[in-house]
Design an enzyme around this catalytic site. Structure first.
Site, short mmCIF file in Angstrom:
data_model
loop_
_atom_site.label_atom_id
_atom_site.label_comp_id
_atom_site.label_asym_id
_atom_site.label_seq_id
_atom_site.Cartn_x
_atom_site.Cartn_y
_atom_site.Cartn_z
N ASP A 126 0.83 -1.36 -0.04
CA ASP A 126 0.11 -0.17 -0.04
C ASP A 126 0.82 1.23 -0.02
OD1 ASP A 126 -2.33 -1.27 -0.04
OD2 ASP A 126 -2.66 -1.17 2.16
N ILE A 159 17.97 3.71 -22.07
CA ILE A 159 17.87 2.64 -21.36
C ILE A 159 19.30 2.71 -20.51
CG2 ILE A 159 16.16 1.50 -22.82
CD1 ILE A 159 18.63 -0.24 -23.23
#
Length: 788
Positions: A168, A532
């Site tokens: 959460d 990347i």
């Protein structure tokens, strides 16, 4: 096991034989196993005894077989496993003093006075209470004759370090909790799948995600997929929200969209405390709009699956830091929790964080919702602001009119998350009143005139698209300066936003130099790092690097799994990255590699031989698989083929070898939640900076923008904890232009962790360990960096 080179430091800390126990408590979260592995291996590395406590506090109370000494090999092959292999359980007994008395007795019997607790705020609060009661519990055990006075003296203090494992992300003091990023991966995978079927049938989908008291998962997933509406407990909608939501959904359809996505946190409430469930939202849409609507409740799917690269790295770093904190603790130090702030591990007083977390809930109960959002931290607050900015389009009549034209283009190789950044820039720019222009194929398209106005609806659905929808080329502008200047005059371009990798830095430097020849370039220019390779100077992280890391880690997992029925095999894997070893090093840490060869850390034949011998010894202990990563440009002579042949020859009779070159698959695929969110937020911030610069540099008397200072040509990067605008000319001294890398790279400090966790003797820089900090309610405005 050999101690590290700085062994005197560790000997002084460990007191000759500390015993550390690790347990997981409360709900499970992906990445917990990586944290357990790191605690066990770091503990053994520094000469401590390490114990598993199975089944959380229940196992501590029950004792017996639940408390077992851990070995190095006992945590092998658990890095990629979801959940927690040592088990987790709720324990009513531990909440009572009698239960804690039993737990204390069991710990003393094993000589354990150091606890690593991985769980939520309830588990960590229980651990702190246990610590505070410890001396009283020991006195009671002495009275009952269960332990003697000598044992009570020897084990007189209990030390606690916590790590927050919770999907959460509801714990104050840390930007991310272990498991949150993986849960976001599960949600986004489902959303991406739902969007294809929703478009096919022109459907509205209501997606319910976890978050009973915290809306982080709902908010960030809404931001990452471009949801039409989101409902979270921290910010209940205003009265009349039903009509506003339906108007928004209807307007989206009228602009040609074939689907709507609404995300609901399971704890969503209205302003009067009445629950807003997914079924209520569905019935509302069907009743008011007649749209074909479906509900998907994800439930415990969000807890499942393998941990993401981010969670593995986060948990590994936290586990090592937790052991360091236990080694350095004294009788007077408070219980710590290890937290993430920006890209740094820090130690915070546990109960300060718990109290702050409880204050959030109190603010929500008392309907002080704006305060609750602020208490969640700047990351949460920024996510909410950015979502509102991008999701809710103002009517044309309410938009400011700036009369400024802003061009957006991509430069260099494609990187996942570029499209999310373009979408964010376009929509924020339009909200600021600018006319936005898209340039196709980078500066090559620029000088050829491939420039068009781009509208709000044109970028709908771009967030989840991989690659570059605008097109991108490596062409530098220097040879085409006059033609580019001409196109800027034709389209009256007043500002530039360039999204790309190392080439983008070179492009901005060339345009800055061209200001002396062409005044068209005397405008605000901003660059967002997207590659990347993560090799851009001036930033710790680049858009696209997280997606590439996940591609590498997923492939390594599959490759290792392919050897599950094979005896003793070593895999040599080549990663991309140019001369930058970020992907190989951090990917190696996340995948549990035995070695990672990079350009930044020179190696020779002796190092290769030592690695072969290390793997040979490892195989003899019963571990069946080895993993070695090599950055593509790490060494001209020691190629992937050479290393493969060397390992094959030297490992004969002990292990065999396989090799794999990952190639361009690292650039492809849908962007990760991190890259979607990171690209979205930094593009929004960049556009707000551009707006400010346009206003500051507009010359009323001449009727034009004129910006010719260093600080009008900037890169927006993440530095430690802050998002910072840095003039590109000032980055020259920090850059190795020959090898296209920054001269200093923060992630090199993570390499010793990979070596330690792979059982190598190495020097660990203890000066870089997290320092104690205190929780503050609202951080300074410039501490704006956030992870996901």
């Amino acid at each position: 096991m050999a101690l590290p080179d700085n062994k005197k430091f560790f000997e002084n800390l460990s007191g000759g034989g500390k015993a550390i126990a690790v347990l997981t408590s409360g709900g499970d979260a992906q990445g917990m196993n990586a944290a357990v592995r790191a605690v066990v291996r770091m503990g053994i590395y520094v000469g401590a005894k390490v114990y598993f406590i199975h089944e959380g506090y229940q196992g501590m109370v029950d004792g017996g077989e639940n408390i077992k000494e851990a070995s190095w090999e006992s945590v092998s092959s658990m890095l990629q496993v979801g959940g927690t292999v040592i088990g987790s359980a709720r324990c009513k007994e531990f909440r009572a003093r009698d239960g804690r008395l039993k737990a204390a007795h069991n710990l003393v019997q094993h000589g354990i006075t150091n606890l690593c607790v991985i769980g939520g705020d309830g588990s960590l609060t229980g651990a702190n209470l246990f610590r505070e009661e410890w001396s009283g519990l020991l006195a009671e055990l002495v009275e009952q004759g269960l332990i003697d006075e000598e044992a009570a003296q020897r084990y007189s203090a209990l030390h606690i370090v916590g790590m927050v494992g919770s999907i959460d992300n509801d714990f104050c003091g840390t930007d991310m909790t272990i498991g949150t990023d993986s849960a976001l991966h599960r949600i986004i995978e489902v959303v991406d799948a739902i969007m294809t079927t929703a478009q096919s049938h022109q459907r509205t989908f209501v997606l319910e995600v976890m978050g009973r008291h915290c809306g982080y998962l709902a908010l960030v997933s809404a931001l990452a997929c471009g949801a039409d509406w989101v409902l979270i407990p921290e910010m209940p909608p205003e009265d009349g929200w039903e009509d506003k939501m339906c108007q928004k959904l209807s307007a989206t359809r009228s602009r040609g969209s074939r689907l709507n996505i609404i995300i609901v946190a399971e704890g969503a409430l209205d302003r009067h405390g009445k629950p807003i469930t997914s079924s209520i939202v569905k019935d509302l849409v069907v009743r008011c709009l007649g749209f074909d609507t479906r509900v998907t409740i994800l439930g415990h799917v969000q807890r499942g699956g393998t941990p993401s690269a981010f969670d593995r790295i986060l948990a590994s770093r936290m586990g090592v830091e937790a052991v360091m904190a236990l080694l350095e603790t004294t009788a007077n130090t408070p219980a710590y929790v290890v937290s993430l702030c920006g890209n740094q591990s820090v130690r915070l007083p546990l109960m300060e964080c718990v109290q702050m977390t409880q204050e959030v809930q109190k603010a929500m109960d008392e309907k002080r919702f704006e305060e609750a959002v602020k208490l969640r931290g700047r990351s949460f607050e920024n996510n909410l602001k950015t979502y509102k900015l991008l999701a809710h389009r103002k009517p044309e009549s309410d938009l400011p009119v700036s009369n400024f034209n802003v061009a957006v283009l991509n430069v260099g190789a494609p990187a996942a998350g570029m499209n999310a950044a373009v979408r964010s820039a376009v929509r924020v720019g339009i909200s600021e009143g600018h006319k936005m222009f898209a340039v196709n194929d980078g500066f090559e398209g620029f000088y050829k005139g491939q420039i068009r106005e781009i509208k709000w609806a044109d970028v709908g659905g771009w967030t989840g698209q991989g690659g570059s929808l605008l097109g991108t080329k490596r062409t530098l502008p220097a040879k085409h300066v006059e033609k580019i200047a001409e196109q800027m005059r034709i389209h009256n371009i007043n500002a530039l936003l360039v999204i790309g990798g190392f080439e983008a830095v070179e492009c901005l430097l060339q345009l800055y130099d061209a200001r002396t020849r062409c005044e068209e370039f005397c405008i605000p220019m901003c660059m967002l790092p997207a590659t990347i390779s993560n090799n851009v100077p001036g930033t710790d992280l680049s858009i696209g690097a997280d997606t590439a890391l996940n591609a590498i880690v997923e492939t390594c997992d599959r490759i290792k799994q392919s050897a599950s029925g094979t005896k003793r095999r070593v895999f040599i894997i080549e990663t991309m990255g140019g001369y930058c070893g970020y992907l190989a090093s951090v990917g190696g840490l996340a995948a549990g590699a035995d070695a990672a060869y990079i350009y930044e850390e020179p190696f020779d034949i002796r190092d290769l031989q030592a690695n072969v011998e290390h793997l040979t010894d490892k195989m003899k202990t019963g571990i069946q698989r080895g993993l070695v990563l090599r950055n593509e440009n790490s060494n001209d002579n020691y190629t992937t083929d050479f290393i493969y042949q060397l390992y094959s020859e030297e490992g004969k009779g002990v292990f065999d070898c396989r090799k794999n070159v990952l190639g361009h698959m690292q650039q492809g695929g849908a962007p990760s939640p991190f890259d979607r969110n990171f690209g979205t937020k930094i593009a929004a911030k960049a556009m707000q900076w551009i707006t400010k610069k346009l206003t500051e540099t507009y010359r009323q008397d001449e009727g034009r923008v004129f910006a010719n200072t260093e600080d009008s040509c900037c890169l927006l990067g993440m530095r430690r904890r802050a998002l910072v605008f840095q003039p590109v000319v000032q980055l020259k001294d920090e850059t190795d232009f020959v090898h296209r890398i920054p001269k200093e790279q923060w992630w090199l400090k993570l390499r010793p962790l990979m070596k330690i966790l792979a059982k190598y003797k190495t020097t660990f820089d203890v000066s870089d360990s997290g320092q104690l900090e205190h929780v503050v309610r609202i951080r300074p405005k410039d501490l704006d960096a956030s992870t996901v």
